[in-house]
Design an enzyme around this catalytic site. Structure first.
Site, PDB file in Angstrom:
ATOM      1  N   ARG A  57       0.832  -1.203   0.000  1.00 12.45           N
ATOM      2  CA  ARG A  57       0.000   0.000   0.000  1.00 12.45           C
ATOM      3  C   ARG A  57       0.869   1.256   0.000  1.00 12.45           C
ATOM      4  O   ARG A  57       0.596   2.228  -0.709  1.00 12.45           O
ATOM      5  CB  ARG A  57      -0.916  -0.020   1.224  1.00 12.45           C
ATOM      6  CG  ARG A  57      -1.874   1.161   1.305  1.00 12.45           C
ATOM      7  CD  ARG A  57      -2.906   0.952   2.409  1.00 12.45           C
ATOM      8  NE  ARG A  57      -3.780   2.099   2.535  1.00 12.45           N
ATOM      9  CZ  ARG A  57      -3.894   2.871   3.612  1.00 12.45           C
ATOM     10  NH1 ARG A  57      -3.171   2.581   4.705  1.00 12.45           N
ATOM     11  NH2 ARG A  57      -4.712   3.900   3.642  1.00 12.45           N
ATOM     12  N   GLY A 114       5.015  10.357  -8.606  1.00 18.50           N
ATOM     13  CA  GLY A 114       5.768   9.224  -9.101  1.00 18.50           C
ATOM     14  C   GLY A 114       6.487   8.481  -7.987  1.00 18.50           C
ATOM     15  O   GLY A 114       6.448   8.860  -6.818  1.00 18.50           O
ATOM     16  N   HIS A 136      -5.597  -6.268  -2.860  1.00 18.44           N
ATOM     17  CA  HIS A 136      -6.483  -6.331  -1.694  1.00 18.44           C
ATOM     18  C   HIS A 136      -6.746  -7.759  -1.250  1.00 18.44           C
ATOM     19  O   HIS A 136      -7.533  -7.977  -0.332  1.00 18.44           O
ATOM     20  CB  HIS A 136      -7.814  -5.630  -2.003  1.00 18.44           C
ATOM     21  CG  HIS A 136      -7.714  -4.138  -1.957  1.00 18.44           C
ATOM     22  ND1 HIS A 136      -8.757  -3.306  -2.296  1.00 18.44           N
ATOM     23  CD2 HIS A 136      -6.684  -3.307  -1.623  1.00 18.44           C
ATOM     24  CE1 HIS A 136      -8.384  -2.044  -2.173  1.00 18.44           C
ATOM     25  NE2 HIS A 136      -7.129  -2.024  -1.759  1.00 18.44           N
ATOM     26  N   THR A 137      -6.082  -8.713  -1.864  1.00 16.26           N
ATOM     27  CA  THR A 137      -6.163 -10.087  -1.374  1.00 16.26           C
ATOM     28  C   THR A 137      -5.490 -10.213  -0.008  1.00 16.26           C
ATOM     29  O   THR A 137      -5.685 -11.203   0.703  1.00 16.26           O
ATOM     30  CB  THR A 137      -5.507 -11.066  -2.362  1.00 16.26           C
ATOM     31  OG1 THR A 137      -5.719 -12.409  -1.912  1.00 16.26           O
ATOM     32  CG2 THR A 137      -4.016 -10.833  -2.489  1.00 16.26           C
ATOM     33  N   ASP A 183       9.089   8.216  -6.118  1.00 11.92           N
ATOM     34  CA  ASP A 183      10.281   8.989  -5.733  1.00 11.92           C
ATOM     35  C   ASP A 183      10.528   9.003  -4.235  1.00 11.92           C
ATOM     36  O   ASP A 183      11.340   9.778  -3.738  1.00 11.92           O
ATOM     37  CB  ASP A 183      10.162  10.433  -6.237  1.00 11.92           C
ATOM     38  CG  ASP A 183       9.038  11.205  -5.542  1.00 11.92           C
ATOM     39  OD1 ASP A 183       8.168  10.567  -4.907  1.00 11.92           O
ATOM     40  OD2 ASP A 183       9.030  12.451  -5.647  1.00 11.92           O
ATOM     41  N   PRO A 196      -6.129   7.233  -5.472  1.00 13.76           N
ATOM     42  CA  PRO A 196      -7.427   6.597  -5.665  1.00 13.76           C
ATOM     43  C   PRO A 196      -8.094   6.335  -4.321  1.00 13.76           C
ATOM     44  O   PRO A 196      -7.457   5.865  -3.373  1.00 13.76           O
ATOM     45  CB  PRO A 196      -7.069   5.285  -6.376  1.00 13.76           C
ATOM     46  CG  PRO A 196      -5.783   5.586  -7.084  1.00 13.76           C
ATOM     47  CD  PRO A 196      -5.035   6.509  -6.151  1.00 13.76           C
TER      48      PRO A 196
END
Length: 323
Positions: A61, A71, A191-192, A73, A161
């Site tokens: 995550r 990006g 998300h598993t 970085d 997101p």
């Protein structure tokens, strides 16, 4: 659970494709400057993720959140200062964990090769090795990233997101980073593993349209189970993203989403687009026959987003502060 295979040098074609961009990474970037760099990372991950497998989801995550803002970085690793609130303190990042892992690996590498290995590369390598440790695939990580010097909380707030996002917004955000609709479906499969806080699904359960209702896209039986765990106003309890195997990297996520049991709205949203829905159903039907390969390929692509190379940025001595 379907078996995951080691993919060797499968990504050379992808790297050739990426070579047209200004940012050029390469496999074995540290082979001369710090020959044991990747081994040092792997050894640390092997020792610590085994005892704390939930950290694998946290690191994945963190890597995702880093790459989607400025990006890949390492900007998510920077701490806030008196004059600037950094990404780390943005609302979506306040539940990030695993910074201590990245700091520990960085410290080990600084002792061996001072000022050589970037924090952004460390994050990409730790994410790969952590997934492998919990039964996921191996993919080759091109390295050579340099660290950014800027980290702004508001950029994280607006660019990451959201678990509340619909499919239209998700597709736009992925497209803006150069990732495809397939990458959206594949990377959602991360998300598993991991957990989600009740606060992120409270509206789905109790007030979806502002009328005290439950999200109709959620399987009613699953909604009832969630309500037993997540009472109204509950802000501390967490629930498993992939009930029963949230510590194992497998294809069960797609079976769950296909049954309308995706925890977040962004998970359920995959059923609202023909391409993402077909991918979910294919992986569910075939027990994840291509998921391992797809995930590795999408992670490599994500790892190229906005990278700094050459003389851009810097190699931080400590990941939480600029030099």
């Amino acid at each position: 659970m379907s078996g995951f295979r080691y993919f060797g040098m499968m990504f050379f074609c992808l790297l050739v494709f990426m070579g047209s961009t200004e940012a050029q990474l390469q496999l074995g970037f540290y082979s001369r400057s710090c020959p044991n760099a990747e081994r040092i990372v792997q050894d640390y991950v092997n020792r610590h993720i085994h005892n704390a497998p939930s950290l694998a989801a946290a690191i994945i995550r963190m890597h995702f959140h880093d790459c989607f803002v400025r990006g890949c970085d390492g900007s998510v690793l920077l701490s806030s200062t008196k004059k600037n609130q950094a990404e780390k303190d943005a609302i979506p990042n306040q539940t990030l964990r695993g910074f201590n892992v990245i700091d520990a690996v960085k410290s080990a590498l600084e002792k061996k090769c001072p000022g050589v290995v970037s924090c952004s590369d460390i994050l990409a390598l730790v994410a790969r090795d952590a997934v492998l440790m919990i039964g996921g695939p191996h993919w080759d990580v091109p390295t050579g990233r340099r660290d950014g010097r800027v980290s702004i909380a508001n950029e994280a707030l607006f660019n990451l997101p959201s678990p509340f996002a619909n499919i239209t917004v998700l597709k736009q955000q992925f497209s803006a980073t150069g990732l495809s609709v397939k990458d959206l479906a594949v990377l959602s499969g991360g998300h598993t593993i991991g957990i989600g806080h009740c606060t992120l699904i409270s509206n789905r359960l109790y007030n979806f349209t502002g009328k005290g209702d439950t999200d109709p896209s959620l399987d009613p039986r699953y909604a009832a189970q969630l309500k037993k765990k997540c009472k109204p106003g509950n802000s501390n309890t967490v629930v498993e993203m992939d009930p029963g195997s949230f510590k194992s990297f497998d294809e069960d996520y797609y079976t769950i989403v296909a049954k309308r049991r995706g925890l977040f709205q962004s998970d359920s949203a995959l059923l609202d687009d023909a391409e993402t829905r077909d991918y979910v159903r294919f992986q569910s039907r075939t027990q994840g026959s291509t998921f391992a390969q797809d995930f590795g390929e999408s992670m490599v692509k994500m790892g190229y987003i906005g990278v700094l190379t050459g003389k851009q940025g810097e190699i931080r001595k400590r990941c939480a502060v600029v030099n």
